[in-house]
Design an enzyme around this catalytic site. Sequence first.
Site, PDB file in Angstrom:
ATOM      1  N   GLU A 100      -0.150  -0.618   5.881  1.00  0.00           N
ATOM      2  CA  GLU A 100       0.941  -0.098   6.701  1.00  0.00           C
ATOM      3  C   GLU A 100       0.859   1.407   6.818  1.00  0.00           C
ATOM      4  O   GLU A 100       1.097   1.986   7.870  1.00  0.00           O
ATOM      5  CB  GLU A 100       2.296  -0.497   6.105  1.00  0.00           C
ATOM      6  CG  GLU A 100       3.476  -0.375   7.075  1.00  0.00           C
ATOM      7  CD  GLU A 100       4.078   1.032   7.130  1.00  0.00           C
ATOM      8  OE1 GLU A 100       4.778   1.335   8.105  1.00  0.00           O
ATOM      9  OE2 GLU A 100       3.840   1.826   6.190  1.00  0.00           O
TER      10      GLU A 100
ATOM     11  N   ASP B  91       0.844  -1.196   0.000  1.00  0.00           N
ATOM     12  CA  ASP B  91       0.000   0.000   0.000  1.00  0.00           C
ATOM     13  C   ASP B  91       0.882   1.249   0.000  1.00  0.00           C
ATOM     14  O   ASP B  91       2.041   1.213   0.428  1.00  0.00           O
ATOM     15  CB  ASP B  91      -0.973   0.011   1.190  1.00  0.00           C
ATOM     16  CG  ASP B  91      -0.287   0.087   2.547  1.00  0.00           C
ATOM     17  OD1 ASP B  91       0.742  -0.603   2.723  1.00  0.00           O
ATOM     18  OD2 ASP B  91      -0.765   0.830   3.423  1.00  0.00           O
TER      19      ASP B  91
HETATM   20 ZN    ZN Z   1       6.845   2.238   4.153  1.00  0.00          ZN
END
Ligand code: ZN
Length: 384
Positions: free
Chosen positions: A140, A74
């Site tokens: 994340e 991501d």
């Molecule tokens: Zn990163």
Amino acid sequence: MSADPVAIARELIRCRSVTPEEGGALVYLQDLLARAGFEVHRAIFAEPGTAPVDNLYARIGNAKPNLLFAGHTDVVPAGNEAAWAHPPFAGELAGGKLYGRGAVDMKGGIACFAAAALDYVDARASKPKGSISLLITGDEESVAINGTVKLLRWAADRGESFDHCILGEPSNVETVGDTIKAGRRGSLNGSLIVTGRQGHVAYPERAENPIRGLTILIAALQAPLDEGSEHFTPSNLEFTSVDVGNATVNLIPGEARARFNIRYNDRHSQAALKTLIERRAESAAAGRIRYAFEWQQSNADVFVTKPGAFTELAIAAIVEVTGRKPRLSTSGGTSDARFIKDYCPVLEFGLVGQTMHQVDECTSVQDLSTLTAIYRRIIEKYFG
Ligand SMILES: [Zn+2]
């Protein structure tokens, strides 16, 4: 089989995987790894109040030791795409650089360790002596609730165990090979609320201004927390906002608040740190200021990966490929290493972080091949 990190990075950048969107990035990796003989799993995690997120775990080999490469596909949003000289999701090559959102943070890093693993498997024409695993999350950059933390638990529930991990976050400052991150500071957020008595500014004797008390406490809490430790710089408490919310010019407010964040080193535990802060406030208040603390839940505790054989192995691989001896650093924000460290020792080593989260994020093509060569060397040494 494609073991070209530039080609893999370009394919990944072309996937619009802005958190929480999978964007095709994990589908691409699943196909790439499965074709090389990896056993690939996908796991979608969800929780009330958060978007469901897709994750991937791949492994080749059944034996120990299991060397884990971790990362996230991501990316943060591109912002104003018109501001980019090279479109953020095109994966354009220009002047020896690869451009796009995630080029360094961290699709480039994933491309390098995927290419290194594929190349190693290909060269042996069989499974590695131990196992190589890839743990890739799509969560994340945002709240990191449905990502690595759950994927590790999911893997452990399936009987997976890890011996060492390289997290491919952009750890280097100027040049590939200058920095390994071997730990991270902890992060703790809190609010300080001082209560007074509302009143007319012309009659302060009938009121109690909480801003006076708040400034006294703020001053007291900004005193140094420590002088650093063997592996860490000094802890720091930083006020991020002071809020009264009073739009009236002749009104003494009844309450004043301040928010702060503490980045703390291994001289503190979270509990001890809270006690230290509360004691300092108590002493500064001297019984004359009414105040309270609100602490936010934090899953970002301090940790350090102590130097040892694995660290030496990684350093040796970097020296052999680049001629540079990396420094071990614990600077910067938190990362998913805070979750991985509960399962196995983890080092963070990836590309150069300078353009991360910026417009025209990019990596040099040379860096992609250098990093791939380093990962390849680490794998070779690890199983050698
Ligand atoms: Zn990163």
